[in-house]
Scaffold this motif. Sequence first.
Motif, PDB file in Angstrom:
ATOM      1  N   PHE B  22       0.788  -1.235   0.000  1.00 59.65           N
ATOM      2  CA  PHE B  22       0.000   0.000   0.000  1.00 59.65           C
ATOM      3  C   PHE B  22       0.819   1.283   0.000  1.00 59.65           C
ATOM      4  O   PHE B  22       0.275   2.369  -0.076  1.00 59.65           O
ATOM      5  N   GLY B  23       2.120   1.181   0.148  1.00 60.52           N
ATOM      6  CA  GLY B  23       2.959   2.380   0.049  1.00 60.52           C
ATOM      7  C   GLY B  23       3.100   3.151   1.339  1.00 60.52           C
ATOM      8  O   GLY B  23       3.387   4.354   1.312  1.00 60.52           O
ATOM      9  N   ASN B 194     -14.048   6.966   6.028  1.00 60.52           N
ATOM     10  CA  ASN B 194     -14.733   7.403   4.801  1.00 60.52           C
ATOM     11  C   ASN B 194     -14.665   8.909   4.590  1.00 60.52           C
ATOM     12  O   ASN B 194     -15.140   9.419   3.582  1.00 60.52           O
ATOM     13  N   HIS B 218      -6.469   2.636   7.811  1.00 64.59           N
ATOM     14  CA  HIS B 218      -6.980   2.015   6.574  1.00 64.59           C
ATOM     15  C   HIS B 218      -6.030   2.397   5.442  1.00 64.59           C
ATOM     16  O   HIS B 218      -5.589   3.551   5.369  1.00 64.59           O
ATOM     17  N   PRO B 219      -5.740   1.436   4.551  1.00 63.85           N
ATOM     18  CA  PRO B 219      -4.816   1.743   3.456  1.00 63.85           C
ATOM     19  C   PRO B 219      -5.273   2.924   2.591  1.00 63.85           C
ATOM     20  O   PRO B 219      -4.437   3.645   2.027  1.00 63.85           O
ATOM     21  N   ASN B 220      -6.593   3.131   2.499  1.00 65.83           N
ATOM     22  CA  ASN B 220      -7.083   4.222   1.644  1.00 65.83           C
ATOM     23  C   ASN B 220      -6.746   5.603   2.206  1.00 65.83           C
ATOM     24  O   ASN B 220      -6.951   6.617   1.543  1.00 65.83           O
ATOM     25  N   ASP B 223      -2.644   7.684   0.776  1.00 64.08           N
ATOM     26  CA  ASP B 223      -2.345   8.668  -0.283  1.00 64.08           C
ATOM     27  C   ASP B 223      -2.353  10.082   0.286  1.00 64.08           C
ATOM     28  O   ASP B 223      -1.460  10.883   0.042  1.00 64.08           O
TER      29      ASP B 223
END
Lengths: 501, 285
Positions: B22-23, B194, B218-220, B223
């Motif tokens: 996931f970076g 979310n 959470h990976p999201n 970024d």
Amino acid sequence: MNNKVNRFVPEGYRPFVSSSDYQNKERKLIKEKKQNNKIVFLKDIKEVFDYLNIQSGQTISFHHHLRNGDYVQNMVSQEVLRRDLKDLHYAPSAIFPSNAILADLIKNGNVTNVDTNYLNGPVSDVIGEGYLKGMLVMNTHGGRPRKIESGELPIDVAFIATPTVDKNGNGYGGIGKAACGSLGYAISDLMYAKKVVLVTDNLVDSLDRIELDKKYVDVVLVVDSIGDPKGIVSGTTKITKDPIGLKIANMTAKLLDEIGLIKDGMSMQTGAGGTSLAVASYVKNIMLEKGIKGSFASGGITGYFVDMQKKGLFDELRDVQCFDIDAVESYNNNPHHIGMSASKYANPYDDPVVDYLDVVILGATEIDKDFNVNVTTDSYGKIIGGSGGHSDTAHGAKVSIITTNLIKSRMPIIKDHVTTVTTPGEDIDILVCERGIAINPKRKDLLEKLKNSKLPIKTIDELYELAHSITGEPKKLNLSKEVIGVVEYRDGTVIDSLYRK
Amino acid sequence: MRRSLLFIPGNNPAMLQNADVFGSDAVIFDLEDAVNVLQKDSARNLMHCYLETHPNQPMEVVVRINGLDTDYYQKDLELIVSDNIDSIMLPKARVVYLNQLDEMLTKIEKEKKMKKHIKVLPIIELAVSVLEVEEIVKCPRVDGVLLGAEDLTSDMEVTRTKAGVEIEYPRARIAMACKAYQIDAIDTPFTDVNDYEGLLKDALHAQELGMNAKSAIHPNQLDTINKVFLPTEKQITWALRVRQATKEASEKGLGVFSLDGKMVDKPVMERAEKILMKAEKFGAI
């Protein structure tokens, strides 16, 4: 006999040679159905069977625009069962779990041959268990109209579920209780079947737009309901929230940008799955950032692409099938949302839209080191889908990209050899997964463009090794050798065989 | 130097399998809060097998052990500490616990003849730990401190809010202490997975207070976090210009000079170099 991708081809079938071999052959066209001036309006399926004298041994076709909410194929199947007609050849453009009654017809010998482009659910199970006495032929979305227009798949009666029909016998899919939008998959059946029945639950005085011309129609059957709206279109198709899917999508969009495909006039197609829509979402951001305007998006259209077109990111939408309510709404009201037949979409001999695609984003259940892709069966050989437009778009688009997890449920997706070849590796350019990007070595132009890229470019062998280092070596399965069907490439040659479970 | 640290439950095989894709600059494999008491042994064994079969990870490997006030931490350390990990995260950190942990790690490193010197990331999640933070950052092995806002606000008996007024003071105090000793100041996770706008706002504010990294649940979220804690293109361009101008000034024998009408002296040059060091480390230049 084995074909050029080294797969067994049963006797009596033409072996696959290459994806461009169709260019060496002439287009074959039978005469369109004779124009009909007499249309009969009936209210009972029994009357239709009597009026058209439907007999054992005939070929009956359907479309799949009503997807998992379709009542029409089931209605016809019940009457076949009641009359105990035998040896019928069914040719629906797809078969869904809601068409489970067909499983009984197959077990009972009512239906002994099946042509379709996509198959899953109980019908897949009984065919996989060897109950179909004849053969299952899995076509592509472009191969099916080619097969119909050439006379290779002669249809005796086409039952066309039609959300709205006018009193003159013209049909339209965008309005009505069972509105589904474009009726693109039904057009070849309409034009070439010996007899055509429009089945509707919404008879109106007149229509502003017509997709199905009355000149081809023999019977209009008016019933209470042709389908369950809940199963026809999903409420909204949504972008995935899965972080792996999002990572793959993000890398795919960056890749498209680096190879220069996100530019003015671009055309693209993605599926309706969450990861595909995520690719569209990331591409959208790049287009907005750079002020890019594309020419068209095609395929099964979703609300996501409707929104992109409304924002001015594409001039047009070319739609063979609407996937959600927003797409149906747009199909009705947006003059730039244009319907197309399956033939115009993907028939190799009809100067198809797929040939004008810059890029297509596709999925895979398996891919092998030669880039051959399987979307027809799982690794046990069970039929779980089919090409649909996979092979057609992969061949037509300038760049075809497979997006998939490298590992699914602890199984590596890259194999030495896929269980079933659906789309030949010669037409697959790029694989994008969460651990890297593999470019088909034959695309030297793409490798050259990406030689200084910071993206994780690897060979497919490296990705294969990486996946296996995590999962270990999967146990080899000894699959049956009893052929139950074939996977027909879009030109009518056989690219692989299907085996009993 | 870190920007992002992703928490992954230590008892979830599917998530472990993809932990490295996931970076995030570091992954924190959690044996503490994410693991039910009944699963402590199985999670520890799973983590051990995972670490043994996945050496040489591309990111920093951190394991959050159970607290030194529990019955589980010793077994955690015995099984988990090896050359396959980089750091131990210590929950409910106190100076006394950190000294104990240092002793235990020293013993294990010696017994296992390890090549690595394991680092420690204490979590400040008790009011008393906030008061001790100036001492905590001086403890052996500590090269970063994480604010644990959920437990801290519980200890403080205040409501945790998205605006984060209740953690303004500990954020600033931790950031100050960490910067004084040149270690990472790691912000608490943003718990609404979310709400990406909320996450961005929260991360930017933490950065303003001096935090240089943030944890994610959470990976999201990665970024956004990676972008916030990476120098902007504008900052990098400025820093490169300062570096070039410094070189030219140095050749002329100048220690102080003017760039775009503003004075550039040693602190400004150092700031530019810090920006470039971070940008280089994370591949921005």
